[in-house]
Scaffold this motif. Structure first.
Motif, PDB file in Angstrom:
ATOM      1  N   LEU A 105      -4.014  -7.067   3.212  1.00  0.00           N
ATOM      2  CA  LEU A 105      -3.060  -8.094   3.651  1.00  0.00           C
ATOM      3  C   LEU A 105      -3.716  -9.458   3.515  1.00  0.00           C
ATOM      4  CD1 LEU A 105      -0.307  -8.715   5.129  1.00  0.00           C
ATOM      5  CD2 LEU A 105      -1.606  -8.607   7.264  1.00  0.00           C
ATOM      6  N   HIS A 119       3.877 -13.509   9.035  1.00  0.00           N
ATOM      7  CA  HIS A 119       4.009 -12.160   8.477  1.00  0.00           C
ATOM      8  C   HIS A 119       4.484 -11.208   9.562  1.00  0.00           C
ATOM      9  CE1 HIS A 119       1.652 -12.674   4.612  1.00  0.00           C
ATOM     10  NE2 HIS A 119       1.482 -13.835   5.231  1.00  0.00           N
ATOM     11  N   HIS A 177       6.128  -6.594   6.069  1.00  0.00           N
ATOM     12  CA  HIS A 177       5.369  -5.464   5.530  1.00  0.00           C
ATOM     13  C   HIS A 177       5.698  -4.213   6.339  1.00  0.00           C
ATOM     14  CE1 HIS A 177       2.866  -8.560   3.616  1.00  0.00           C
ATOM     15  NE2 HIS A 177       2.874  -9.149   4.802  1.00  0.00           N
ATOM     16  N   ILE A 195      -0.174  -0.342   4.317  1.00  0.00           N
ATOM     17  CA  ILE A 195       1.061  -1.052   4.013  1.00  0.00           C
ATOM     18  C   ILE A 195       1.665  -0.436   2.759  1.00  0.00           C
ATOM     19  CG2 ILE A 195       2.009  -3.256   3.221  1.00  0.00           C
ATOM     20  CD1 ILE A 195       0.010  -4.568   5.204  1.00  0.00           C
ATOM     21  N   SER A 221       6.186  -4.231   0.863  1.00  0.00           N
ATOM     22  CA  SER A 221       6.204  -5.610   1.321  1.00  0.00           C
ATOM     23  C   SER A 221       7.412  -6.314   0.730  1.00  0.00           C
ATOM     24  CB  SER A 221       4.937  -6.354   0.880  1.00  0.00           C
ATOM     25  OG  SER A 221       3.802  -5.779   1.499  1.00  0.00           O
TER      26      SER A 221
END
Lengths: 251, 436
Positions: free
Chosen positions: A22, A30, A217, A224, A227
């Motif tokens: 990330l 985010h 995300h 993850i 996204s």
């Protein structure tokens, strides 16, 4: 400001994070979403420095420093703030003393003078308005007997006081009614600016109606897996998480 | 009895010393003689003795004391042990000797009659004759028997009827710079009906030689009277002490006790309250903050003899280093003591793997219409609280001091005398390295 590469972590022998990547830049918000048990809160805890978690792989760089080598208080002094999902009750420690101790230790770290009692109180009053927090809470023991909403407001109040560079909100919406949610979100929005990053960890899309993210995300099984932009959150809200699981199963 | 050779040696050695000093033609000498015989029969508690199983006092005295050196006069300046801001009657004992130049009585005789216990006995004071050695039972505890046989200095404090007095603070200072010190001292406090007073016993010491004190205080609290009692123990690491504080309470009296143990090598506190009346209220608070190889053993007894009384006890401890805490809390509710409310709690934090605590509540209830409860907890430093504080930029040391100070604060909050509260707050803060 924050770069996470292949972050893996476990607790009690159980692998929770399996490779998180990330990047958060200044000014960005985010959102990290995901089903229960996907590792959202673990990610927040590892970033804040909770010692029960063992990082087994990966790097986290924050403002050019190796975050994983830093003690929780060093991270906080350099600008990392975690708003707890379950703020801790500490009987016998008044909110006001706690806040003054924290702020002044951070100020000294930043090369500033500690605030005297008058300036401190003035600043407190100003920041309490931001989250419509009742002044009577100040002299009470930290979070002790606070309602769910009061605890969450207290988290955002602390965030306002400490002026972090990166704020991590861990399920800040859980246990909040819609009015409290709006107040908390409003507080966060007022603190957003071009030089700060925010990570919003949430199970539901609801909070993102008020704190509009730049990126969303999906965390699943410790990494993850998808996204996107705020539309992804709406899609998750409409369809649930199963389609992501199905997509992954097919892949 | 399963007594080792060493332990019986120390008991007979002490008995010989008592006998040598026993003057047979002074007032009260027959009582001393009786107590000596009981001491000889009981002997110091052996390792297996139930009431002293965590505090092997015979072994510790045998190992660390010669009992041969004469009690030395001290040259120590007691100034650093005094509480300057406290407006009180100040009485100073150094190595068991009354220090006139450091003592100061501010209350008039119409409120408090203060005299030496020996003088009061010699004068056949009826109040002394009625109460002295009548409450502290020397027939069951060898250390109390020793005290009753051998006390050399002591006070008789008589609060007259319907008076609200300034506090009385008694400093028990031991100066072991020149060598070993052993003192045996004794007080009697009688609070007449409707009066209110505060007695503070403060224990301090200096010097590298070992020092031991055996101190007994009897307190009589008459109808509608109130006694506040503080024990502040902040000795150095060579102090050994035995204390018995025995309360005798009558109808509608009120007692608040506060025990602060901040230092010392071996501390045994027996605090016993006999509630011989109705409508009585008794509160007992204790805080022990131990480190290094300190041992603090608090044994408390609340004996409800009659109906409609209330007792509440809260003792808290923090053990660091190799220290050891002991709490034993007995509550007796006798057959006649219906409608008794009796509560007890003991909470402990262990800061290291080597620190220990033994806690034992002991409730014996013969009445059927009562409310009693007890609880004890022992845990470590609250890591969740520590983490929370540290994520706000607070250093580990400060966070630790905050959490521990908050734990101790519950006891300080119950101190109802402002100057004392301030003083104790400072002592505790210093002890916990609180600097915020």
């Amino acid at each position: 400001m924050l770069t996470i590469k292949n972050l893996q972590a476990k607790i009690d022998g159980k692998q929770i994070l399996t490779g998180v990547n990330l990047e958060v830049k200044a000014g960005e918000v985010h959102a990290i979403m995901g089903p229960n048990g996907s590792g959202k809160s673990t990610l927040a805890s590892v970033l804040a420095g909770r010692e029960e978690y063992e990082v087994t792989e990966g790097q986290v760089e924050f403002l050019g420093k190796n975050l994983l080598e830093m003690a929780p208080e060093e991270r906080a002094r350099d600008g990392v703030f975690l708003a707890f999902q379950y703020p801790v009750e500490i009987p016998g420690v008044s909110t006001i003393n706690f806040m003054k101790t924290a702020l002044n230790q951070i100020r000294v770290h930043r090369g500033q003078q500690p605030l005297d009692a008058v300036s401190f109180l003035k600043l407190m009053k100003e920041k309490m308005k931001l989250v419509e927090m009742d002044q009577s809470l100040l002299n009470r023991s930290l979070n002790e007997g606070f309602s769910g909403g009061e605890k969450k407001r207290n988290e955002i109040f602390q965030m306002a006081m400490l002026e972090p560079k990166l704020s991590i909100l861990d399920e800040t919406d859980s246990g909040l009614d819609i009015d409290a949610l709006k107040i908390v979100a409003n507080g966060v929005n007022k603190l957003r600016n071009k030089s700060n990053g925010v990570i919003v960890v949430t199970h539901y899309q609801r909070l993102l109606d008020y704190i509009i993210p730049d990126f969303v995300h999906v965390l699943y099984r410790g990494r993850i897996v998808k996204s996107g932009t705020k539309e992804l959150a709406l899609e998750l809200e409409a369809k649930g998480y199963d389609w992501i699981k199905d997509e992954l199963a097919l892949a | 009895m399963n007594v080792s050779v060493n332990e019986s040696n120390i008991s007979s050695e002490i008995a010989q010393l008592i006998e040598k000093d026993l003057v047979l033609d002074i007032p009260g000498s027959s009582l001393r003689k009786e107590a000596l015989e009981i001491f000889k029969r009981l002997g110091l508690p052996a390792n297996k003795a139930e009431e002293y199983k965590d505090t092997p006092i015979a072994r510790l005295l045998q190992k660390n004391f010669s009992f041969q050196s004469p009690s030395v006069r001290s040259t120590a300046d007691p100034a650093s042990f005094l509480i300057p801001s406290l407006e009180a009657n100040v009485i100073v004992f150094i190595n068991g000797h009354y220090s006139k130049e450091n003592s100061r009585i501010i209350s008039p005789d119409s409120e408090i009659a203060i005299s030496s216990l020996a003088d009061a006995l010699a004068a056949d004071d009826p109040v002394v004759l009625k109460h002295f050695a009548k409450h502290a039972d020397f027939k069951v505890d060898a250390l109390t028997a020793w005290n009753t046989a051998a006390w050399n200095e002591g006070l008789f404090l008589h609060i007259r009827k319907n008076q609200v007095t300034k506090p009385i603070i008694i400093h028990h200072i031991q100066d072991a710079v020149a060598g070993e010190v052993v003192t045996v001292s004794r007080n009697l406090l009688v609070v007449d009906g409707g009066s209110k007073t505060t007695l503070i016993e403060k224990f301090d010491s200096c010097g590298q030689a070992n020092h031991f004190s055996n101190h007994v205080t009897e307190v009589v609290v008459a109808e509608n009277a109130e006694a506040n009692f503080y024990s502040i123990q902040n000795d150095n690491g060579n102090r050994y002490q035995y204390n018995l504080t025995q309360f005798y309470q009558l109808n509608n009296s009120r007692v608040n006790t506060y025990s602060f143990t901040l230092n010392g090598k071996m501390i045994r506190n027996n605090l016993q309250l006999l509630l011989d009346g109705e409508g009585i209220e008794s509160h007992m608070f204790g805080l022990y903050l131990l480190d290094k190889d300190s041992l603090a053993d608090n044994h408390t007894v609340v004996d409800h003899r009659k109906a409609n009384s209330f007792s509440n006890e809260l003792y808290k401890g923090i053990m660091d280093g190799n220290s050891k805490g002991v709490f034993n809390g007995k509550i007796y509710v006798r057959p006649n003591a219906q409608k008794t409310n009796a509560f007890q709690a003991n909470r402990n934090i262990l800061l290291t793997d080597k620190a220990t605590v033994n806690t034992k509540p002991q409730l014996e209830i013969w009445a059927d219409d009562v409310k009693c409860s007890h609880g004890c907890t022992t845990g470590q430093l609250d890591e969740e609280a520590m983490f929370y504080l540290r994520t706000r930029g607070i250093s580990k040391d400060t966070a630790r001091a905050m959490v521990l100070y908050a734990f101790a604060g519950e006891i300080l909050d119950n101190v109802n005398h402002p100057e004392l509260k301030h003083y104790l707050d400072q002592l505790v803060s210093e002890r916990l390295h609180k600097n915020f």
